[in-house]
Design a protein around this motif. Sequence first.
Motif, short mmCIF file in Angstrom:
data_model
loop_
_atom_site.label_atom_id
_atom_site.label_comp_id
_atom_site.label_asym_id
_atom_site.label_seq_id
_atom_site.Cartn_x
_atom_site.Cartn_y
_atom_site.Cartn_z
N PHE A 153 7.24 13.36 1.75
CA PHE A 153 7.07 11.99 1.27
C PHE A 153 5.59 11.79 0.95
CE2 PHE A 153 10.94 12.03 3.62
CZ PHE A 153 11.76 11.10 3.00
N THR A 154 5.29 11.36 -0.28
CA THR A 154 3.92 11.16 -0.75
C THR A 154 3.72 9.69 -1.10
OG1 THR A 154 3.85 13.42 -1.58
CG2 THR A 154 2.21 11.87 -2.47
N LEU A 155 2.70 9.08 -0.51
CA LEU A 155 2.46 7.66 -0.73
C LEU A 155 2.26 7.33 -2.21
CD1 LEU A 155 2.13 4.86 0.49
CD2 LEU A 155 -0.31 5.36 0.76
N SER A 156 1.45 8.11 -2.92
CA SER A 156 1.16 7.79 -4.32
C SER A 156 2.41 7.81 -5.20
CB SER A 156 0.10 8.73 -4.89
OG SER A 156 0.54 10.07 -4.84
N ALA A 157 3.44 8.53 -4.79
CA ALA A 157 4.70 8.56 -5.55
C ALA A 157 5.43 7.22 -5.49
CB ALA A 157 5.60 9.68 -5.03
N GLN A 158 5.00 6.34 -4.58
CA GLN A 158 5.63 5.03 -4.43
C GLN A 158 4.94 3.94 -5.25
OE1 GLN A 158 8.54 4.74 -2.60
NE2 GLN A 158 8.26 6.95 -2.68
N ARG A 159 3.89 4.29 -5.99
CA ARG A 159 3.17 3.29 -6.78
C ARG A 159 4.16 2.53 -7.66
NH1 ARG A 159 -2.64 4.13 -7.15
NH2 ARG A 159 -3.12 4.28 -4.94
N GLY A 160 3.91 1.24 -7.77
CA GLY A 160 4.80 0.39 -8.56
C GLY A 160 5.74 -0.43 -7.70
N LYS A 161 5.81 -0.10 -6.41
CA LYS A 161 6.63 -0.91 -5.50
C LYS A 161 5.91 -1.00 -4.15
CE LYS A 161 9.69 2.97 -4.54
NZ LYS A 161 11.05 3.44 -4.61
N PRO A 162 6.16 -2.08 -3.42
CA PRO A 162 5.52 -2.21 -2.12
C PRO A 162 6.10 -1.23 -1.10
CG PRO A 162 6.94 -4.10 -2.55
CD PRO A 162 6.95 -3.25 -3.78
N VAL A 163 5.24 -0.80 -0.17
CA VAL A 163 5.65 0.12 0.88
C VAL A 163 5.25 -0.47 2.23
CG1 VAL A 163 5.43 2.46 1.82
CG2 VAL A 163 5.29 2.10 -0.65
N VAL A 164 6.20 -0.48 3.15
CA VAL A 164 5.93 -0.87 4.53
C VAL A 164 5.76 0.42 5.32
CG1 VAL A 164 6.85 -2.03 6.58
CG2 VAL A 164 7.39 -2.94 4.28
N VAL A 165 4.57 0.64 5.86
CA VAL A 165 4.30 1.82 6.67
C VAL A 165 4.23 1.36 8.12
CG1 VAL A 165 2.67 3.68 7.16
CG2 VAL A 165 3.05 2.96 4.80
N ALA A 166 5.23 1.78 8.90
CA ALA A 166 5.34 1.37 10.30
C ALA A 166 5.06 2.57 11.20
CB ALA A 166 6.72 0.80 10.58
N ILE A 172 1.60 -2.10 1.89
CA ILE A 172 0.83 -1.59 0.76
C ILE A 172 1.42 -2.16 -0.52
CG2 ILE A 172 0.06 0.49 -0.43
CD1 ILE A 172 0.39 1.90 2.36
N ALA A 173 0.57 -2.80 -1.30
CA ALA A 173 0.98 -3.45 -2.55
C ALA A 173 1.37 -2.40 -3.60
CB ALA A 173 -0.16 -4.33 -3.07
N PRO A 174 2.11 -2.83 -4.63
CA PRO A 174 2.52 -1.89 -5.67
C PRO A 174 1.36 -1.15 -6.34
CG PRO A 174 3.78 -3.91 -5.85
CD PRO A 174 2.72 -4.16 -4.81
N ASP A 175 0.16 -1.74 -6.34
CA ASP A 175 -1.00 -1.07 -6.94
C ASP A 175 -1.72 -0.12 -5.98
OD1 ASP A 175 -2.36 -2.80 -5.25
OD2 ASP A 175 -3.45 -3.84 -6.85
N GLN A 186 5.50 -11.67 4.01
CA GLN A 186 4.35 -11.03 3.40
C GLN A 186 4.75 -10.31 2.10
OE1 GLN A 186 1.17 -11.37 4.25
NE2 GLN A 186 1.78 -12.72 5.92
N LEU A 187 5.92 -9.68 2.12
CA LEU A 187 6.38 -8.95 0.92
C LEU A 187 6.78 -9.89 -0.21
CD1 LEU A 187 8.54 -6.24 2.68
CD2 LEU A 187 6.48 -5.82 1.30
N ALA A 188 7.13 -11.11 0.12
CA ALA A 188 7.54 -12.08 -0.91
C ALA A 188 6.43 -12.32 -1.94
CB ALA A 188 7.97 -13.39 -0.26
N ALA A 189 5.20 -12.01 -1.60
CA ALA A 189 4.08 -12.16 -2.54
C ALA A 189 4.27 -11.27 -3.76
CB ALA A 189 2.76 -11.82 -1.84
N PHE A 190 5.05 -10.20 -3.62
CA PHE A 190 5.25 -9.26 -4.73
C PHE A 190 6.54 -9.51 -5.49
CE2 PHE A 190 3.25 -6.67 -1.25
CZ PHE A 190 1.96 -6.87 -1.69
#
Length: 159
Positions: free
Chosen positions: A31-44, A127-130, A154-158
């Motif tokens: 799993f690569t974080l940069s591959a998720q660009r364009g959508k928010p990610v919750v890292v727990a 992490i925001a989509p950007d 918090q995610l509702a901002a996106f």
Amino acid sequence: MATAPEVGSVVGDFTLPGGELVGDAFERRDFTLSAQRGKPVVVAFYPGDNTAVCTKQLCSYSSGFEEFAGLGATVWGISPQDVDSHEGFARRHGLRMPLLADTGREVARAFGVSAPGIGLRRSVFLIAPDGTLHWKHVALLGATFQSVSTLARQLAAFA
């Protein structure tokens, strides 16, 4: 201990091995974080598989899967256990999010949540989509965790 990323800063990329329960199969991959660009990610980050608070936390997030998905977010659980441990944990509790293995705690150190004695601090980073950090919570004691409703607000901002 490294300093955690600050809100508004770009989060450094990382790749970790992990797996995700899909139906009856536990699908292993990197799993690569940069591959998720364009959508928010919750890292727990959580201290350990099959421990009382961690189990409640991850079960809560798994039960909130549809709410996270409805907000376009992906949720990743990260702990120091290996992928075999994660598979057993996911199967035992029906967890529906990817569980990533940070066995050397490199990613935990990069996020400033590695802690001597306990391994890592229970924490959540949105992490925001950007790719910038939108919100974070790092627990001092780790006996509680952030709720699905708190994270959804918090995610509702996106959305």
